[in-house]
Design a protein around this motif. Structure first.
Motif, PDB file in Angstrom:
ATOM      1  N   THR A   1      12.563   7.847  -4.134  1.00  0.00           N
ATOM      2  CA  THR A   1      11.285   7.511  -4.252  1.00  0.00           C
ATOM      3  C   THR A   1      10.969   6.130  -4.851  1.00  0.00           C
ATOM      4  O   THR A   1      11.596   6.068  -6.107  1.00  0.00           O
ATOM      5  CB  THR A   1      10.280   8.578  -4.961  1.00  0.00           C
ATOM      6  N   CYS A   2      10.471   5.011  -4.337  1.00  0.00           N
ATOM      7  CA  CYS A   2      10.419   3.819  -4.904  1.00  0.00           C
ATOM      8  C   CYS A   2       9.189   3.843  -6.091  1.00  0.00           C
ATOM      9  O   CYS A   2       8.318   4.677  -5.922  1.00  0.00           O
ATOM     10  CB  CYS A   2       9.982   2.773  -4.054  1.00  0.00           C
ATOM     11  N   ASN A   3       9.705   3.522  -7.356  1.00  0.00           N
ATOM     12  CA  ASN A   3       8.930   3.703  -8.568  1.00  0.00           C
ATOM     13  C   ASN A   3       7.860   2.428  -8.464  1.00  0.00           C
ATOM     14  O   ASN A   3       6.986   2.230  -9.508  1.00  0.00           O
ATOM     15  CB  ASN A   3       9.562   3.705  -9.784  1.00  0.00           C
ATOM     16  N   ASN A   4       8.054   1.365  -7.564  1.00  0.00           N
ATOM     17  CA  ASN A   4       7.032   0.390  -7.635  1.00  0.00           C
ATOM     18  C   ASN A   4       5.596   0.952  -7.080  1.00  0.00           C
ATOM     19  O   ASN A   4       5.560   1.481  -6.045  1.00  0.00           O
ATOM     20  CB  ASN A   4       7.552  -0.564  -6.486  1.00  0.00           C
ATOM     21  N   GLN A   5       4.682   0.795  -8.133  1.00  0.00           N
ATOM     22  CA  GLN A   5       3.334   1.478  -7.674  1.00  0.00           C
ATOM     23  C   GLN A   5       2.652   1.268  -6.423  1.00  0.00           C
ATOM     24  O   GLN A   5       2.080   1.735  -5.594  1.00  0.00           O
ATOM     25  CB  GLN A   5       2.447   1.167  -8.989  1.00  0.00           C
ATOM     26  N   ARG A   6       3.142  -0.214  -6.096  1.00  0.00           N
ATOM     27  CA  ARG A   6       2.329  -0.706  -4.611  1.00  0.00           C
ATOM     28  C   ARG A   6       3.123  -0.206  -3.492  1.00  0.00           C
ATOM     29  O   ARG A   6       2.969  -0.513  -2.456  1.00  0.00           O
ATOM     30  CB  ARG A   6       2.395  -2.213  -4.760  1.00  0.00           C
ATOM     31  N   CYS A   7       4.407   0.408  -3.658  1.00  0.00           N
ATOM     32  CA  CYS A   7       4.984   0.809  -2.557  1.00  0.00           C
ATOM     33  C   CYS A   7       5.035   2.168  -2.429  1.00  0.00           C
ATOM     34  O   CYS A   7       4.803   3.075  -1.393  1.00  0.00           O
ATOM     35  CB  CYS A   7       6.438   0.017  -2.879  1.00  0.00           C
ATOM     36  N   ASN A   8       5.797   2.907  -3.565  1.00  0.00           N
ATOM     37  CA  ASN A   8       6.089   4.328  -3.423  1.00  0.00           C
ATOM     38  C   ASN A   8       6.825   4.997  -2.143  1.00  0.00           C
ATOM     39  O   ASN A   8       6.519   6.226  -1.906  1.00  0.00           O
ATOM     40  CB  ASN A   8       4.806   4.957  -3.652  1.00  0.00           C
ATOM     41  N   HIS A   9       7.517   3.970  -1.736  1.00  0.00           N
ATOM     42  CA  HIS A   9       8.332   4.286  -0.338  1.00  0.00           C
ATOM     43  C   HIS A   9       9.166   5.664  -0.492  1.00  0.00           C
ATOM     44  O   HIS A   9       9.801   5.607  -1.630  1.00  0.00           O
ATOM     45  CB  HIS A   9       8.908   3.129   0.334  1.00  0.00           C
ATOM     46  N   GLN A  10       9.374   6.355   0.458  1.00  0.00           N
ATOM     47  CA  GLN A  10      10.258   7.497   0.313  1.00  0.00           C
ATOM     48  C   GLN A  10      11.236   7.343   1.231  1.00  0.00           C
ATOM     49  O   GLN A  10      10.917   7.147   2.498  1.00  0.00           O
ATOM     50  CB  GLN A  10       9.550   8.885   0.340  1.00  0.00           C
TER      51      GLN A  10
ATOM     52  N   VAL B   1      18.664   0.075  -3.653  1.00  0.00           N
ATOM     53  CA  VAL B   1      17.424  -0.735  -3.581  1.00  0.00           C
ATOM     54  C   VAL B   1      16.508   0.085  -2.779  1.00  0.00           C
ATOM     55  O   VAL B   1      17.006   0.607  -1.778  1.00  0.00           O
ATOM     56  CB  VAL B   1      17.512  -2.099  -3.225  1.00  0.00           C
ATOM     57  N   CYS B   2      15.199  -0.103  -2.761  1.00  0.00           N
ATOM     58  CA  CYS B   2      14.187   0.415  -1.745  1.00  0.00           C
ATOM     59  C   CYS B   2      14.443  -0.691  -0.351  1.00  0.00           C
ATOM     60  O   CYS B   2      14.164  -1.847  -0.635  1.00  0.00           O
ATOM     61  CB  CYS B   2      12.870   0.341  -2.358  1.00  0.00           C
ATOM     62  N   PRO B   3      14.648   0.087   0.552  1.00  0.00           N
ATOM     63  CA  PRO B   3      14.609  -0.758   1.823  1.00  0.00           C
ATOM     64  C   PRO B   3      13.461  -1.664   2.129  1.00  0.00           C
ATOM     65  O   PRO B   3      13.359  -2.581   2.899  1.00  0.00           O
ATOM     66  CB  PRO B   3      14.977   0.378   2.904  1.00  0.00           C
ATOM     67  N   LYS B   4      12.123  -0.878   1.508  1.00  0.00           N
ATOM     68  CA  LYS B   4      11.115  -1.888   2.059  1.00  0.00           C
ATOM     69  C   LYS B   4      10.726  -3.020   1.061  1.00  0.00           C
ATOM     70  O   LYS B   4      10.413  -4.080   1.580  1.00  0.00           O
ATOM     71  CB  LYS B   4      10.035  -0.882   1.749  1.00  0.00           C
ATOM     72  N   CYS B   5      10.655  -2.573  -0.327  1.00  0.00           N
ATOM     73  CA  CYS B   5      10.145  -3.828  -1.263  1.00  0.00           C
ATOM     74  C   CYS B   5      11.538  -4.525  -2.186  1.00  0.00           C
ATOM     75  O   CYS B   5      11.244  -5.197  -2.630  1.00  0.00           O
ATOM     76  CB  CYS B   5       9.331  -3.398  -2.277  1.00  0.00           C
ATOM     77  N   HIS B   6      12.489  -3.827  -1.817  1.00  0.00           N
ATOM     78  CA  HIS B   6      14.198  -4.192  -2.472  1.00  0.00           C
ATOM     79  C   HIS B   6      14.036  -4.081  -4.126  1.00  0.00           C
ATOM     80  O   HIS B   6      14.861  -4.537  -4.688  1.00  0.00           O
ATOM     81  CB  HIS B   6      14.075  -5.701  -2.199  1.00  0.00           C
TER      82      HIS B   6
HETATM   83 ZN   LIG Z   1       9.534  -0.160  -2.607  1.00  0.00          ZN
END
Ligand SMILES: [Zn+2]
Ligand SMILES: [Zn+2]
Ligand SMILES: [Zn+2]
Length: 331
Positions: free
Chosen positions: A270-279, A211-216
């Motif tokens: 790379t997070c595919n959540n458009q509001r996140c895109n965290h790498q 999972v993305c550590p920012k938005c899960h």
């Molecule tokens: Zn994310």
């Protein structure tokens, strides 16, 4: 007993009852009319139901009866074949006739010796333990866990589980009964496997997500990281792709040989959540339960060991040779 006209054939000097009509109506036959029972019904749900009701019978002449499966049923049992084998004494054609005769005699001798003077058990737990001792003693067998995707955790003890009507009860009760009997010295256990189970429902069917550590979110794109030696630039492989070549986005030099002018030091998400895109490079693992949907961290999973059991000498003495004293000590 039943209205069904029994079909008994003689083979190897033993009377063999064909169970077809009994399975159709799920009626237990009179145990006295045959030495061996033969499953010759194709509908697997009915066969399973019948075999489970044999296990649950309070009459040892029923639950100890040698039961075999007709060989041509194999394709009809599909996924249930292994369970059917566990709930019976196996396929008829695979079994040496001498073995069938020996088991039949062993069972008859055991029943003769133990049937009288048996008291009604005080609890279901005692009844099940008595069953375990009677059955495994006559079969000279161990209580072996079986991988089974219809079970709650992925492991089952099909005979013991037959006493319970849903997967959850079967799991909790079977393991408890075995555990307590082992603690009291009546069973010996051997390590078999370790399981990680859902913290909410004990299911063993779990979906592991990075999972993305920012938005899960777990909709991630993974790409290799590329490290260009010449200019020391590090970035995801996608940054380097130009047509069908790899070109460094920093110094515009084409990359040619991995290990010579560049290497791949790891992965990049790379997070595919458009509001996140965290790498990020390290993706934490989160676990979703296939059965109840609970999302949990890996450290929250319940770790359980799975054991194989066998009858101990103490247990054999207690359950088979000192029956007047049978009453479980709790606490
Ligand atoms: Zn994310
Ligand atoms: Zn470069
Ligand atoms: Zn669950």
């Amino acid at each position: 007993m039943s209205e069904i006209k029994p079909h008994v054939v003689e083979m190897y000097g033993k009377r063999i009852l064909l169970l077809n009509n009994f399975i159709e109506d799920c009626i237990l036959p009179n145990p006295l009319i045959a030495d061996v029972w033969l499953v010759n019904h194709q509908e697997r749900s009915k066969v399973r139901k019948f075999l489970r009701s044999v296990v649950r019978s309070h009459d040892m002449r029923v639950y100890l009866k040698p039961i075999y499966l007709e060989d041509n049923l194999r394709p009809f049992f599909m996924d249930d074949e292994r369970v059917m084998q566990r709930l019976s004494d196996g396929f008829f054609g695979n079994t040496d006739p001498l073995q069938i005769a020996t088991l039949t005699d062993q069972v008859a001798y055991f029943i003769e010796k133990h049937r009288h003077g048996r008291k009604e058990k005080a609890s279901q737990q005692e009844q099940i333990l008595q069953y375990i001792f009677d059955y495994n003693y006559t079969r000279r067998s161990k209580i072996v866990p079986m991988r089974l995707h219809q079970s709650l955790t992925g492991y089952a003890y099909p005979r013991i589980d037959s006493f319970f009507f849903n997967r959850s009860d079967a799991y909790l009760n079977s393991r408890n009964i075995l555990k307590e009997a082992e603690e009291q010295g009546y069973l010996k256990r051997t390590y078999f496997d370790t399981q990680h189970l859902c913290k909410s429902c004990s299911s063993g069917f779990l979906n592991y997500h990075e999972v993305c550590p920012k938005c899960h979110e777990h909709d991630l794109k993974a790409s290799n990281l590329i490290h260009h030696f010449r200019c020391a630039y590090v970035g995801p492989e996608t940054d380097f792709v130009a047509h069908d070549k790899l070109v460094c986005p920093k110094c515009s030099v084409q990359l040619k040989n991995v290990g010579v002018d560049y290497d791949k030091p790891g992965k990049m998400f790379t997070c595919n959540n458009q509001r996140c895109n965290h790498q990020f490079q390290e993706a934490p693992i989160q676990v979703g339960c296939v059965d109840c949907g609970t999302e949990q961290e890996t450290y929250e999973l319940v770790v359980k060991k799975v054991y194989q059991y066998e009858l101990s000498e103490k247990g054999i003495q207690r359950f088979l040779f000192r029956e007047e004293q049978v009453s479980l000590q709790h606490g």
